[in-house]
Design an enzyme around this catalytic site. Structure first.
Site, PDB file in Angstrom:
ATOM      1  CE  LYS A  93      -3.980   2.063   2.355  1.00 22.09           C
ATOM      2  NZ  LYS A  93      -5.050   1.813   3.317  1.00 22.09           N
ATOM      3  CG  ASP A 114     -14.558   1.651  -1.368  1.00 19.86           C
ATOM      4  OD1 ASP A 114     -15.590   2.109  -0.854  1.00 19.86           O
ATOM      5  OD2 ASP A 114     -13.462   2.230  -1.308  1.00 19.86           O
TER       6      ASP A 114
HETATM    7  P1  AMP Z   1     -10.111   4.773   0.890  1.00 19.69           P
HETATM    8  O1  AMP Z   1     -10.957   5.904   1.373  1.00 19.69           O
HETATM    9  O2  AMP Z   1      -8.728   4.758   1.463  1.00 19.69           O
HETATM   10  O3  AMP Z   1     -10.776   3.453   1.019  1.00 19.69           O
HETATM   11  O4  AMP Z   1      -9.869   5.031  -0.666  1.00 19.69           O
HETATM   12  C1  AMP Z   1     -10.912   5.147  -1.597  1.00 19.69           C
HETATM   13  C2  AMP Z   1     -10.357   5.041  -2.987  1.00 19.69           C
HETATM   14  O5  AMP Z   1      -9.392   6.059  -3.221  1.00 19.69           O
HETATM   15  C3  AMP Z   1      -9.647   3.725  -3.295  1.00 19.69           C
HETATM   16  O6  AMP Z   1      -9.911   3.392  -4.619  1.00 19.69           O
HETATM   17  C4  AMP Z   1      -8.198   4.075  -3.102  1.00 19.69           C
HETATM   18  O7  AMP Z   1      -7.349   3.229  -3.825  1.00 19.69           O
HETATM   19  C5  AMP Z   1      -8.144   5.495  -3.598  1.00 19.69           C
HETATM   20  N1  AMP Z   1      -7.052   6.277  -3.006  1.00 19.69           N
HETATM   21  C6  AMP Z   1      -6.951   6.736  -1.730  1.00 19.69           C
HETATM   22  N2  AMP Z   1      -5.811   7.407  -1.549  1.00 19.69           N
HETATM   23  C7  AMP Z   1      -5.141   7.387  -2.725  1.00 19.69           C
HETATM   24  C8  AMP Z   1      -3.889   7.898  -3.195  1.00 19.69           C
HETATM   25  N3  AMP Z   1      -3.076   8.591  -2.407  1.00 19.69           N
HETATM   26  N4  AMP Z   1      -3.554   7.653  -4.471  1.00 19.69           N
HETATM   27  C9  AMP Z   1      -4.362   6.954  -5.297  1.00 19.69           C
HETATM   28  N5  AMP Z   1      -5.547   6.463  -4.938  1.00 19.69           N
HETATM   29  C10 AMP Z   1      -5.936   6.655  -3.665  1.00 19.69           C
HETATM   30 MG    MG Z   2     -10.479   1.648   0.532  1.00 24.22          MG
END
Ligand code: AMP
Ligand code: MG
Length: 543
Positions: free
Chosen positions: A134, A285
């Site tokens: 990650k 997700d």
């Molecule tokens: P999360 O809120 O962490 O579950 O993220 C929601 C979505 O945003 C997922 O598809 C993650 O892969 C994407 N995401 C979160 N942070 C980043 C980042 N720094 N770069 C690329 N994608 C991100």
């Molecule tokens: Mg996520």
């Protein structure tokens, strides 16, 4: 003198068998740029190279599971492999395509925007573990973001994954926490104050990282063939006991599978409620198909028992993902999963029944959990439902430390005759759980003492022995949790290049139910300075 340990090449001996990439449809575009990826479960993508990987911490238990020794963890190769600089033979890195409902709204394609799966390790016991980095750089799913992660959020994910594991809560695991040697800019509270923070990569590990949203995306796009292929794959690989002898997957198997997901999810949520964990972002997700806690972002732990609390400032208005709402949100998420699988079954009734099973499983497991937390023999609905609800109302009424309360309650003496004890004597064992003793009214104290009397009589009638009760309670009521302010102190130090507290907390949380008298200072109430401090009581999605 050269250190022989650093020349170890044990990691090359890991055995990979990458079913996900071998059996599921791939994105045909080889180049790594942001896009909508259609009719595919994943895209091939390589982790970015970083300048100076430094291992800040590793989980020896997780390493052992994978067949990696502690010496291996200290090797140069370990840092290179688990930051993404070196790809081992047998690895086939990829990012998964998925969608999801975020805060109740369909968000379309999300996907592994900053997660890259390296492959599936098969260990000597023939168990399968997917390795996932990650923060190892952008993927086709990165949308407008950078694919990176900062040390702050990586420490939180690393520590909490392992803490949850040792607490007995179903969770994805973490193998390593590695600094990249590069800086990443983040505006922590989205308030126009960006700062450069150290970058880091966590290697997460789980039997599968498939989410509810992994299925939703295909149904939303009308790609029912891929949906069927993916559901069949998931059942055959992760739920093989559901496959009939003739190997055929039909509607009844799909429903049995959905039912099992409902049960696993219910059990996971009961564990969260037991230890006072608030996920913070229960989007679809972020819901694992295996019922594992996944995606540690702006999560938090209840210090004082406040059912309305959420650590996530992004959710401060609606508090959709507050502690008390987690059971209902899980059900709502399961309903979205049901909608996603519906095209394979085309009958509503069996899904309704399965969702009812979620409610039943949750209720039963929750009652059993509360029964254990209070050290009762068995759950008696006639007396105990009221006992639980009255207690929880009392705990929420004034600031009471949840963890300290249940540990203290185990000390209540059952052998004394109740008539001889004053209210004050009854309350003494638990008084350390209150944040502000001076805030307790006489009326409150007398109501709490009355509850304790009813509770003791309940135990005495059942013939529960003090020693058994204490043992039973201490096995489910942790002495130590990963208090938000403790993680923040470890992060502050780590940002100065000192990883000692990260490792100290990792060590502490290896035995969360043990007294560990020399570590008593980690079991105390949240200090006053941490009440409103960023990272301690409020967190954002920025990571
Ligand atoms: P999360 O809120 O962490 O579950 O993220 C929601 C979505 O945003 C997922 O598809 C993650 O892969 C994407 N995401 C979160 N942070 C980043 C980042 N720094 N770069 C690329 N994608 C991100
Ligand atoms: Mg996520």
């Amino acid at each position: 003198m050269t250190l022989p340990l650093n020349n170890s090449t044990r990691l090359d001996k890991l055995i990979f068998d990458n079913r996900f990439v071998q059996q599921l449809p791939a994105d045909s575009e080889p180049n790594n740029y942001r896009r909508q990826v259609l009719k595919a479960c994943y895209s091939h993508v390589l982790p970015a190279n970083v300048t100076a990987p430094t291992v800040a911490a590793y989980s020896k238990e997780m390493a052992e599971q994978l067949g990696i020794t502690e010496d291996d963890c200290k090797s140069e190769q370990f840092a290179k492999v688990f930051v993404g600089n070196e790809i081992l033979a047998g690895m086939q890195p990829y990012a998964m395509c998925y969608g999801g409902h975020q805060f109740g709204h369909w968000a379309g394609q999300l996907g592994d925007g900053r997660a890259i799966n390296l492959g599936e390790v098969v260990n000597t016991q023939k168990q399968r573990w997917v390795l996932q980095l990650k923060g190892a750089g952008p993927t086709p799913y990165s949308r407008s973001a950078d694919g990176l992660a900062v040390l702050r959020s990586s420490v939180r994910e690393f520590l909490c994954s392992e803490a949850m594991y040792h607490l007995g809560v179903p969770t994805t695991r973490a193998l390593s926490l590695i600094l990249t040697g590069e800086q990443v800019v983040r505006d922590m509270f989205y308030d126009g104050n960006p700062r450069a923070e150290p970058g880091a990569v966590v290697c997460r590990v789980a039997p599968s990282f498939v989410r509810f949203g992994s299925f939703q995306i295909f149904t939303a796009r009308g790609e029912i063939d891929v949906l069927r292929q993916f559901v069949d794959f998931t059942i055959r690989t992760d739920f093989p006991h559901l496959v009939k002898d003739n190997g055929v997957l039909d509607k009844t198997v799909y429903i049995a599978w959905f039912e099992e997901v409902c049960k696993l999810t219910a059990e996971m949520i009961v564990h969260w409620q037991r230890v006072g964990f608030v996920h913070g972002v229960m989007n679809t997700d972020n819901m694992s198909i295996l019922g594992l806690t996944i995606d540690y972002g702006p999560y938090g732990w209840l210090d004082n028992y406040d059912p309305d609390w959420t650590p996530n400032t992004t959710d401060a208005g609606e508090r959709r993902y507050r502690y008390s709402q987690q059971p209902q949100i899980a059900l709502w998420n399961l309903l979205q999963l049901a909608n996603a699988i519906y095209p394979l079954v085309e009958q509503e009734e069996p899904f309704q029944q399965a969702l009812a099973i979620y409610n039943q499983t949750f209720e039963q497991a929750w009652n059993n959990m509360m029964t254990d937390k209070l050290g009762l023999d068995t759950f008696n609905p006639e007396t105990d439902s009221k006992l639980f609800s009255e207690l929880l109302a009392l705990l929420a009424e004034v600031e009471t430390d949840m963890t300290i309360f249940y540990r203290s309650l185990a000390l209540l003496d059952l052998e004394n005759s109740l008539e001889t004890l004053s209210d004050k004597q009854l309350l003494k064992p638990i008084q350390d759980a209150w944040y502000r003793l001076e805030a307790l009214t006489e009326d409150y104290k007398s109501r709490f003492a009355s509850w304790i009397r009813v509770y003791i009589i309940r135990l005495q009638k059942a013939g529960v022995k003090q020693i058994d009760k204490k043992q039973r309670m201490n096995a489910v009521n942790p002495k130590y949790i990963l208090r938000n302010y403790l993680s923040q102190l470890a992060i502050d130090k780590a940002e100065q290049g000192d990883y000692s507290m990260v490792n100290e907390l990792l060590e502490l949380m290896r035995r969360p139910y043990d007294e560990q008298p020399e570590k008593q200072h980690y079991a105390v109430k949240r200090p006053e300075w941490a009440r409103h401090k960023a990272g301690c009581s409020k967190l954002s999605c920025s990571s």
